[in-house]
Design a protein around this motif. Structure first.
Motif, PDB file in Angstrom:
ATOM      1  N   THR A 155      -1.794  18.898   9.688  1.00 56.19           N
ATOM      2  CA  THR A 155      -2.248  18.599  11.050  1.00 56.19           C
ATOM      3  C   THR A 155      -1.644  17.273  11.501  1.00 56.19           C
ATOM      4  N   VAL A 156      -1.491  17.126  12.795  1.00 60.77           N
ATOM      5  CA  VAL A 156      -0.932  15.909  13.384  1.00 60.77           C
ATOM      6  C   VAL A 156      -1.891  15.403  14.446  1.00 60.77           C
ATOM      7  N   ASP A 157      -2.117  14.094  14.467  1.00 60.17           N
ATOM      8  CA  ASP A 157      -2.998  13.480  15.466  1.00 60.17           C
ATOM      9  C   ASP A 157      -2.355  12.179  15.940  1.00 60.17           C
ATOM     10  N   GLU A 158      -1.638  12.276  17.035  1.00 62.72           N
ATOM     11  CA  GLU A 158      -0.901  11.123  17.569  1.00 62.72           C
ATOM     12  C   GLU A 158      -1.828   9.978  17.968  1.00 62.72           C
ATOM     13  N   THR A 159      -3.092  10.280  18.268  1.00 62.61           N
ATOM     14  CA  THR A 159      -4.014   9.233  18.719  1.00 62.61           C
ATOM     15  C   THR A 159      -4.284   8.198  17.635  1.00 62.61           C
ATOM     16  N   VAL A 162      -2.877   1.510  14.101  1.00 64.94           N
ATOM     17  CA  VAL A 162      -1.953   0.757  13.251  1.00 64.94           C
ATOM     18  C   VAL A 162      -1.760  -0.625  13.869  1.00 64.94           C
ATOM     19  N   PRO A 163      -2.094  -1.705  13.147  1.00 66.88           N
ATOM     20  CA  PRO A 163      -1.986  -3.053  13.726  1.00 66.88           C
ATOM     21  C   PRO A 163      -0.551  -3.408  14.111  1.00 66.88           C
ATOM     22  N   ASP A 164      -0.409  -4.196  15.152  1.00 74.14           N
ATOM     23  CA  ASP A 164       0.911  -4.648  15.591  1.00 74.14           C
ATOM     24  C   ASP A 164       1.565  -5.476  14.492  1.00 74.14           C
ATOM     25  N   GLY A 165       2.855  -5.236  14.300  1.00 74.85           N
ATOM     26  CA  GLY A 165       3.616  -6.074  13.378  1.00 74.85           C
ATOM     27  C   GLY A 165       3.502  -5.718  11.915  1.00 74.85           C
ATOM     28  N   ILE A 166       2.743  -4.670  11.602  1.00 75.64           N
ATOM     29  CA  ILE A 166       2.628  -4.255  10.205  1.00 75.64           C
ATOM     30  C   ILE A 166       3.979  -3.713   9.722  1.00 75.64           C
ATOM     31  N   VAL A 190       0.850  -1.187   0.000  1.00 73.12           N
ATOM     32  CA  VAL A 190       0.000   0.000   0.000  1.00 73.12           C
ATOM     33  C   VAL A 190       0.887   1.238   0.000  1.00 73.12           C
ATOM     34  N   ILE A 191       0.800   2.022  -1.060  1.00 71.44           N
ATOM     35  CA  ILE A 191       1.612   3.242  -1.182  1.00 71.44           C
ATOM     36  C   ILE A 191       0.734   4.436  -0.846  1.00 71.44           C
ATOM     37  N   THR A 192       1.004   5.061   0.290  1.00 70.68           N
ATOM     38  CA  THR A 192       0.192   6.175   0.765  1.00 70.68           C
ATOM     39  C   THR A 192       1.088   7.269   1.335  1.00 70.68           C
ATOM     40  N   TYR A 193       0.783   8.496   1.031  1.00 71.34           N
ATOM     41  CA  TYR A 193       1.528   9.615   1.608  1.00 71.34           C
ATOM     42  C   TYR A 193       1.039   9.896   3.031  1.00 71.34           C
ATOM     43  N   TYR A 194      -0.273   9.864   3.224  1.00 73.33           N
ATOM     44  CA  TYR A 194      -0.848  10.211   4.526  1.00 73.33           C
ATOM     45  C   TYR A 194      -0.899   8.982   5.421  1.00 73.33           C
ATOM     46  N   TRP A 195      -0.281   9.113   6.584  1.00 71.28           N
ATOM     47  CA  TRP A 195      -0.186   7.998   7.522  1.00 71.28           C
ATOM     48  C   TRP A 195       0.064   8.578   8.905  1.00 71.28           C
ATOM     49  N   PRO A 196      -0.429   7.926   9.970  1.00 71.45           N
ATOM     50  CA  PRO A 196      -0.181   8.444  11.308  1.00 71.45           C
ATOM     51  C   PRO A 196       1.313   8.672  11.540  1.00 71.45           C
ATOM     52  N   PRO A 197       1.647   9.797  12.227  1.00 70.71           N
ATOM     53  CA  PRO A 197       0.774  10.643  13.040  1.00 70.71           C
ATOM     54  C   PRO A 197       0.088  11.771  12.282  1.00 70.71           C
ATOM     55  N   GLY A 198       0.095  11.736  10.948  1.00 71.84           N
ATOM     56  CA  GLY A 198      -0.658  12.736  10.211  1.00 71.84           C
ATOM     57  C   GLY A 198      -2.126  12.699  10.615  1.00 71.84           C
ATOM     58  N   PHE A 217      -8.395   0.470   6.228  1.00 68.13           N
ATOM     59  CA  PHE A 217      -8.246  -0.721   5.383  1.00 68.13           C
ATOM     60  C   PHE A 217      -7.124  -1.608   5.908  1.00 68.13           C
ATOM     61  N   VAL A 218      -5.987  -0.993   6.232  1.00 69.52           N
ATOM     62  CA  VAL A 218      -4.851  -1.753   6.752  1.00 69.52           C
ATOM     63  C   VAL A 218      -5.219  -2.428   8.073  1.00 69.52           C
ATOM     64  N   LYS A 219      -5.996  -1.740   8.869  1.00 74.03           N
ATOM     65  CA  LYS A 219      -6.418  -2.294  10.168  1.00 74.03           C
ATOM     66  C   LYS A 219      -7.167  -3.616  10.024  1.00 74.03           C
ATOM     67  N   TYR A 220      -7.970  -3.754   8.958  1.00 79.23           N
ATOM     68  CA  TYR A 220      -8.848  -4.923   8.839  1.00 79.23           C
ATOM     69  C   TYR A 220      -8.446  -5.924   7.753  1.00 79.23           C
ATOM     70  N   LEU A 221      -7.473  -5.623   6.913  1.00 77.36           N
ATOM     71  CA  LEU A 221      -7.147  -6.520   5.797  1.00 77.36           C
ATOM     72  C   LEU A 221      -6.735  -7.916   6.266  1.00 77.36           C
ATOM     73  N   ARG A 222      -6.041  -7.991   7.372  1.00 76.28           N
ATOM     74  CA  ARG A 222      -5.618  -9.309   7.872  1.00 76.28           C
ATOM     75  C   ARG A 222      -6.809 -10.210   8.176  1.00 76.28           C
ATOM     76  N   ASP A 223      -7.940  -9.624   8.535  1.00 74.82           N
ATOM     77  CA  ASP A 223      -9.136 -10.421   8.826  1.00 74.82           C
ATOM     78  C   ASP A 223      -9.602 -11.206   7.610  1.00 74.82           C
ATOM     79  N   PHE A 224      -9.163 -10.785   6.432  1.00 74.45           N
ATOM     80  CA  PHE A 224      -9.607 -11.423   5.199  1.00 74.45           C
ATOM     81  C   PHE A 224      -8.449 -12.073   4.440  1.00 74.45           C
ATOM     82  N   GLY A 225      -7.405 -12.430   5.194  1.00 76.61           N
ATOM     83  CA  GLY A 225      -6.311 -13.201   4.630  1.00 76.61           C
ATOM     84  C   GLY A 225      -5.356 -12.426   3.758  1.00 76.61           C
TER      85      GLY A 225
END
Length: 428
Positions: free
Chosen positions: A47-51, A56-60, A5-13, A24-32
């Motif tokens: 803007t920045v949002d550390e929350t 972000v799933p563990d181990g990604i 997945v190539i994305t510019y926007y990613w936490p902490p953005g 999408f990344v959070k749930y993709l593993r649920d579907f193999g």
């Protein structure tokens, strides 16, 4: 299966640009499907949002590449001016602002992240040669990222999905850019090349899909959505005591519901009790022209303005409000536009008052889910009638949402739809 997945926007953005592919990344593993995220090492985020990091799933696996950011240079030129995002054009720009916008519009095509394309492609060609990946997904804006996907497909033959989180040439501010004829033609040419070259294209609205169908027959619509937030469901929500109408997010000069202001003013002049009961809340950036000309000048008694709050806090504002206000920019391709907050508004389960064109995707969603009403931009009478109906129910103590069928917009459901597209592409 593994996708890059190539994305510019990613936490902490922070802001809406992060939400779609974070979820999408959070749930993709649920579907193999195992996602690998490729993003910028030193991005320029308004803007920045550390929350958001907690989603972000563990181990990604996250791969980062340095990026040259012209916006950092622009910030130095404009150090005494308020920084604006691409969709927040200054209605009264200074000479330097005009100059910088002209340069940005005509020389940074498709956008200011164009300088990331070559180093990203170089790094990813090496990465793909050393790691097993079944497909590449690019998401824009910034649409420069689609040029990365296009080049990777040309060089490696890897299957490629182009996701248009927002439109390219029909985005709400494109018609306002000071483009030369050659620059405009280049935007349209690159857009067509990307859509034609991608193995699959994903759009966020049905009206947006129609524009591209002549270029590619493999186009799917996956809207944005809402997610279940940790801890939010346990919070006891008390509705605002006053007749609150809340707008979450950016309200720029083109996202200015004049029929709404006129209707509110007329009702306030005719009904002093309404004037006392009314509370307006704006959570997010409001353009100065809208604030001064439409809100302050009309003398509304109770107005709250908060420039930015963390995502979870914004959702609390939504759930406490009596009415949620959503506005589509008044521009040529407005029917395509579905503001990202639409779906969290649905989740908040409060009546929605929308200002959007008839026959547009937003109007259709509000109608199909029975979650609110969409008023055309200049229909003051319908705006007035709708507000009075909502206020009448508020006074009776039964102002409630009667929405239905909103579960299909949950991020997990949408990811399941995405997983079918990915698997179909990889297996065929």
């Amino acid at each position: 299966m593994k996708v890059l997945v190539i994305t510019y926007y990613w936490p902490p953005g922070g802001g809406p640009g992060v939400q779609r592919w974070l979820k999408f990344v959070k749930y993709l593993r649920d579907f193999g499907i195992e996602p690998v995220v490729f993003t910028a090492e030193n991005p320029f985020y308004p803007t920045v949002d550390e929350t958001l990091i907690q989603d972000v799933p563990d181990g990604i696996k996250i791969v980062k590449c340095p990026i040259f950011e012209p916006n950092n240079i622009v910030a130095k030129f404009k150090k005494n001016e308020t920084q604006r995002s691409a969709g927040f054009l200054d209605p009264n720009p200074s000479l330097i602002s005009k100059f910088l916008l002209y340069i940005r519009a005509n020389y940074f095509i498709p956008d200011a992240r164009k300088f990331w394309v070559k180093p990203a492609v170089k790094m990813l060609i090496k990465y793909l040669s050393e790691n097993s990946v079944d497909a590449v997904i690019t998401t824009g804006p910034p649409h420069s990222l689609h040029l990365i996907g296009k080049k990777l497909k040309e060089v490696t033959g890897i299957k490629w999905i182009a996701d248009f989180r927002d439109p390219w040439t029909s985005i709400d501010y494109f018609h306002l850019l000071p483009l030369t004829n050659s620059a405009r033609k280049k935007h349209f040419r690159l857009e067509e090349e990307v859509v034609r070259a991608a193995d699959r294209v994903i759009m966020v609205s049905s009206n947006a899909k129609k524009k591209y169908e002549d270029f590619n027959e493999n186009i799917d619509v996956i809207t944005n959505g809402f997610d279940t937030e940790k801890g939010l469901e346990e919070v006891k929500i008390e509705l605002d005591k006053k007749f609150s109408i809340t707008h979450i997010g950016t309200m720029n000069s083109e996202r200015n519901p004049k029929a709404f202001w006129e209707a509110l003013s007329e009702i306030s002049e005719e009904n002093s009790e309404f004037t006392d009961d009314l509370e307006l809340k704006f959570i997010g950036k409001v353009d100065d022209s809208v604030w001064e000309n439409e809100i302050e000048s009309r003398g509304f008694k109770d107005v709250k303005r908060v420039s930015y709050v963390p995502h979870l806090e914004a959702k609390l504002y939504q759930r406490k409000s009596q009415v949620l206000l959503i506005v589509v920019n008044d521009y040529p391709s407005a029917k395509e536009m579905i503001p990202g907050k639409t779906f969290e508004y649905l989740q908040a389960n409060r009546p929605i008052l929308g200002f959007a064109p008839e026959g547009g995707d937003l109007a259709e969603i509000l109608s199909n889910t029975n979650s609110g009403v969409a008023v055309d931009f200049r229909n003051k009478e319908l705006a007035k009638k709708s507000i009075l109906n909502l206020y009448s129910n508020f006074k009776k103590g039964n102002l409630e949402s009667t929405s239905k069928g909103i579960d299909s917009f949950h991020r997990r459901k949408l990811t399941e739809k995405l997983s079918v597209i990915i698997k179909d592409l990889i297996q065929n």
